[in-house]
Motif scaffolding. Structure first.
Motif, short mmCIF file in Angstrom:
data_model
loop_
_atom_site.label_atom_id
_atom_site.label_comp_id
_atom_site.label_asym_id
_atom_site.label_seq_id
_atom_site.Cartn_x
_atom_site.Cartn_y
_atom_site.Cartn_z
N PHE A 189 0.84 -1.20 0.00
CA PHE A 189 0.00 0.00 0.00
C PHE A 189 0.87 1.24 0.00
O PHE A 189 2.04 1.21 0.40
N VAL A 190 0.27 2.36 -0.44
CA VAL A 190 0.88 3.68 -0.37
C VAL A 190 -0.17 4.61 0.22
O VAL A 190 -1.34 4.57 -0.19
N GLN A 191 0.22 5.45 1.17
CA GLN A 191 -0.73 6.32 1.84
C GLN A 191 -0.10 7.68 2.06
O GLN A 191 1.07 7.79 2.44
N GLY A 192 -0.86 8.73 1.85
CA GLY A 192 -0.39 10.09 2.09
C GLY A 192 -1.51 10.94 2.63
O GLY A 192 -2.69 10.68 2.38
N GLY A 193 -1.14 11.97 3.41
CA GLY A 193 -2.17 12.81 3.99
C GLY A 193 -1.64 14.17 4.40
O GLY A 193 -0.42 14.40 4.46
N TYR A 194 -2.60 15.08 4.68
CA TYR A 194 -2.26 16.45 5.08
C TYR A 194 -3.25 16.90 6.14
O TYR A 194 -4.44 16.53 6.11
N GLY A 195 -2.76 17.73 7.11
CA GLY A 195 -3.64 18.17 8.17
C GLY A 195 -3.23 19.49 8.78
O GLY A 195 -2.34 20.20 8.28
N VAL A 796 -6.54 14.60 6.60
CA VAL A 796 -7.14 13.90 5.47
C VAL A 796 -6.08 13.02 4.82
O VAL A 796 -4.95 13.48 4.57
N SER A 797 -6.42 11.75 4.57
CA SER A 797 -5.45 10.84 3.97
C SER A 797 -6.10 10.04 2.84
O SER A 797 -7.31 9.81 2.82
N VAL A 798 -5.25 9.63 1.91
CA VAL A 798 -5.65 8.77 0.79
C VAL A 798 -4.73 7.56 0.78
O VAL A 798 -3.51 7.71 0.88
N LYS A 799 -5.33 6.38 0.65
CA LYS A 799 -4.56 5.13 0.68
C LYS A 799 -4.88 4.30 -0.55
O LYS A 799 -6.05 4.14 -0.91
N ARG A 800 -3.86 3.75 -1.16
CA ARG A 800 -4.01 2.85 -2.31
C ARG A 800 -3.34 1.53 -1.98
O ARG A 800 -2.14 1.47 -1.71
N SER A 801 -4.13 0.48 -1.98
CA SER A 801 -3.62 -0.87 -1.74
C SER A 801 -3.48 -1.60 -3.06
O SER A 801 -4.25 -1.39 -4.01
N PHE A 802 -2.50 -2.48 -3.11
CA PHE A 802 -2.27 -3.24 -4.35
C PHE A 802 -1.77 -4.63 -4.02
O PHE A 802 -1.43 -4.93 -2.89
#
Length: 802
Positions: A189-195, A796-802
């Motif tokens: 997975f790759v995950q990134g976020g900002y707050g 807020v974060s976005v995650k992409r699993s593969f």
């Protein structure tokens, strides 16, 4: 007292009633198939997956519900669903656990207590009271232990003494972190976020099969924010008050910030486990670079006329240290400037001056830590297996401390700590038919520590360097046996012998590195005789565990046990004069415990509870006033006395309907001193530090099925802890940490294939202003300080699993 006893009896009664009623009323579904979710599932399904979490607290793989211990376990998915990303976060949802960042004077460390037992002093001469384990490797200090939770398989929190299962320094309990192992399926997975506060975070992990039976997993995380606490320039904020601006602040009079994080964590694992082979090898390496800001600390009391601002022409003049340097109540700010200057009247009655620019330094709270470990599992026969765990860990960091939180100087320190340790553990586990499971083994621990400090306390004429070295060795042998007397009754016995050796070598030099003259009333003369002294401690200890557990059916189990543990002794690492170079004995604990573990209504309800009584001997406390010493000022660990505590803990997981999940926890506890050394300043009526009489948490989430669109899951978590004292000598006004209740909310969207995930997390939902720690030393320094908790934050974060 009577009210608490009533609550304790009610808790015990609830356990008894639950055991009996569950045994009868729910026997009808005892044979129903279990509905479970794998522990590494991304659903975060507490109630469904708690049965499936496999723990190894008793040296063999067991379901959490089959383990006769007061243990809380959470999968990596559950931690993520709750927004828990650091070891400190675990305490909010685990009964009887108090975890926090340590005060600034303890450098970059963690304060860990379970059932009111632990350690708040990170000095290497003292031992932790709660054992912290990283992939079964014991970490022998609280320094550098504020660990980020990166790509974890699970966390196990064991409450009560683990003297036979974990060893020394786990008398309060143990916290065990287990990373995800590599497997033969490509993914990640790759995950990134900002707050808020310009916080950004990146996380990722990839699992790669390399060959038949050989795979690797690489994980990394980085998070950074600007800090929520402002350190202001007093002269800039308060012009014309007699203290000139420093010239280093920005247009808003801000010198710097505190409370911000800047942490990089990288982990790599290699696993060799061919299908059908009796051999499995796991190699793990990890690295952490922590450049976080100092903890958010402000003063709450200031009154010391012996400390004044610098006036070159009048050594007795200057503005005194008083309440003008306390920033407004409810503010996230202080006047800390990390300088060292002023006019002083020493405790000897002599004037002393330090000009501006003396001891220039910058804000720093860094740690670089890394470790490598190798675990070999080999099945010698179908009923006999050998495990070897070999590991090395290293941590090195520097923290700059400004205790007064003002442009004046009470106590300023630059603390350079270095810890390195080697551990080796061997276990031989076997079975005798279906009658006995057993483990015998040995453990070796060797640590070398350095404390390279600069200490500046002008009123004591302290302006010196340390170069103190600590060596620590421990040897242990242990045995654990579980006899299956019947298909329902098990008898457990455990025994461990431990031998400890510790040496502390003192070095005291002037700030410029020269030898201290020792001439009366010259800088550092009281510590001159400490240079070259060596303190030693040796001890040995037998610990045991005896227990019974009975399975009423395949859903309900009860247990009783008695177990012991200890926290190692040592020598005082901070003598102000030679007569304070004293040793202290290990503190010991015997715990009597009973509990119930039950699942019913087709696994939709899980109920775990425990009651305990602690017999606590030779309790270690740090005192700051020593009336029997040539210097009444001190910072000395002593054996203060004995006491007892009792309490109860409940955990419940409920799945009332499709999509709904509820988890809750409650703990009640009371402590009472039985005997006390009156020279410590502690009285029998005082309350022990870090004892929360009540802790409670509740988490509720609902996963709404949106059909072809995906799922939307709102979640709310609330955690409460009652007030507690931060120091052994109680001062309600300045070292009592008030009760608090904090709420966190999270909203998560997942696509139908669950490969994409978007989350909004709000911590401290109602923006409560609260303190994490409150510490005072009014008798010696005339000041008190407190750590301010984090305000409301969104992320807020976005995650992409593969």
């Amino acid at each position: 007292m009577e009210r608490f006893q009533t609550r304790f009896v009610v808790t015990a009664s609830v356990l008894a009633v639950a055991t009996v009623s569950a045994s009868s009323a729910f026997a009808q579904d005892a044979g129903a198939p279990q509905t479970t979710t794998p522990a590494n599932s991304s659903s975060g399904d507490d109630a469904a997956s708690v049965n499936e979490i496999i723990v190894t607290a008793q040296f063999r793989a067991q379901s959490l519900q089959d383990t006769p211990l007061a243990i809380t376990a959470a999968s990596g998915a559950q931690l993520e669903a709750r927004g828990q990303s650091n070891i400190i976060d675990i305490g909010s949802t685990t009964p009887s656990v108090n975890l926090s960042s340590a005060t600034a004077i303890q450098a970059n460390s963690v304060t860990a207590f379970i059932r009111g037992i632990g350690q708040d002093d990170a000095n290497f001469a003292l031992e932790p009271g709660v054992g912290i384990y990283i992939d079964d490797v014991y970490y022998g200090t609280t320094f550098g232990a504020s660990l980020d939770l990166v790509d974890l398989d699970r966390v196990e929190v064991l409450r009560g003494p683990q003297g036979t299962l974990a060893g020394k320094n786990s008398l309060g309990g143990a916290i065990k972190l287990y990373s995800r192992k590599p497997d033969d399926i490509f993914g990640g997975f790759v995950q990134g976020g900002y707050g808020r506060f310009n916080k950004y975070e990146l996380r990722g992990s990839v699992n790669v099969p390399l060959a038949e039976g050989l795979s690797t997993r690489i994980s990394a995380a980085y998070r950074k924010d600007d800090g929520y606490f402002k350190e202001l320039d007093y002269g800039c904020v308060n012009p014309g008050q007699g203290i000139a601006p420093s010239g280093r602040a920005n247009k808003s009079c801000v010198l710097g910030r505190a409370g911000g994080a800047d942490i990089l964590t990288v982990r790599g694992a290699l696993r060799y486990a061919p299908t059908g082979s009796r051999l499995e090898i796991n190699l793990v390496g990890d690295y952490t670079r922590d450049r976080s800001q100092p903890v958010a600390t402000k003063i709450s009391y200031a009154n010391n006329p012996s400390i004044r601002s610098y006036d070159a022409s009048n050594p007795l003049g200057g503005i005194p240290f008083d309440s003008r340097f306390i920033t407004p109540s409810g503010s996230y700010s202080s006047y800390a400037d990390y300088g060292a200057s002023g006019n002083f009247t020493t405790v000897f009655g002599t004037p002393y001056q330090q000009a501006p620019g003396y001891f220039p330094d910058k804000r720093q709270n860094s740690v670089d830590g890394w470790g490598v470990s190798g675990t070999i599992d080999y099945e010698l026969t179908d009923s006999l297996a050998l495990k070897s765990i070999t590991a090395y860990r290293h941590a090195d960091g520097t923290s700059v401390i400004d205790v007064d939180g003002s442009p004046l100087t009470i106590l300023k320190q630059r603390l350079h700590n270095r810890h390195e340790q080697f551990t080796q553990e061997l276990r031989l586990s076997g079975k005798v038919d279906n009658l006995i499971d057993y483990t015998i083994g040995g453990f070796y621990y060797k640590a070398k520590d350095l404390m390279d400090y600069y200490i500046n306390i002008p009123v004591f004429l302290f302006d010196f360097q340390t170069d103190d070295h600590v060596s620590n060795k421990s040897y242990a042998g242990f045995a654990h046996v579980e006899v299956h007397a019947t298909d329902k009754l098990n008898i457990i016995g455990g025994l461990r012998y431990t031998k400890d050796e510790k040496t502390y070598q003192f070095a005291r030099l002037n700030a410029d590195g020269s030898t201290i003259s020792g001439i009366p009333l010259t800088p550092n003369f009281t510590v001159a005789s400490l240079d070259g002294l060596v303190g030693n401690f040796k001890g040995h200890r037998w610990d045991y565990r005896l227990g019974l557990n009975y399975a009423w059916n395949d859903r309900i189990m009860t247990y009783v046990q008695v177990a012991t543990g200890y926290k190692g002794g040592g020598v005082n690492p901070r003598p102000f004069v030679a007569d304070q170079l004293t040793s202290f004995d290990p503190e010991t604990l015997t715990t009597y415990e009973g509990g119930v573990k039950a699942t019913f209504l087709h696994n939709s309800v899980v109920f775990n509870g425990s009651v305990f009584y602690n017999d606590y001997k030779k309790i270690q406390r740090t005192v700051f006033v020593c009336p029997d010493s040539a210097s009444t000022t001190c910072g000395m660990p002593v054996n203060a006395g004995s006491g007892h505590s009792y309490g109860g803990e409940l955990e419940i997981f409920v799945r009332p309907a499709d999509g709904w999940q509820i988890n809750g926890a409650l703990s009640l506890m009371n402590f009472k001193y039985d005997t006390i050394n009156p020279l410590t300043g502690i009285t029998l009526e005082m309350e022990a530090p870090f004892v929360n009489k009540t802790q409670a948490s509740l988490g509720v989430q609902y996963e709404a099925d949106l059909g072809s669109v995906g799922t939307l899951t709102p979640r709310l978590d609330v955690a409460y802890q009652s007030e507690f004292y931060y120091q052994a000598v109680n001062n309600r006004a300045y070292n009592l940490v008030p009760a608090r209740a904090l709420a966190n909310a999270r909203l998560t969207y997942k696509t139908p294939d669950r490969n994409w995930e978007v989350s909004l997390n709000v911590s401290n939902l109602f923006d409560k202003y609260y303190t994490v720690a409150r510490q005072e030393n009014i008798a010696n320094f005339g000041n008190a300080q407190e750590i301010i908790g984090r305000p409301q934050e969104w992320f807020v974060s976005v995650k992409r699993s593969f």
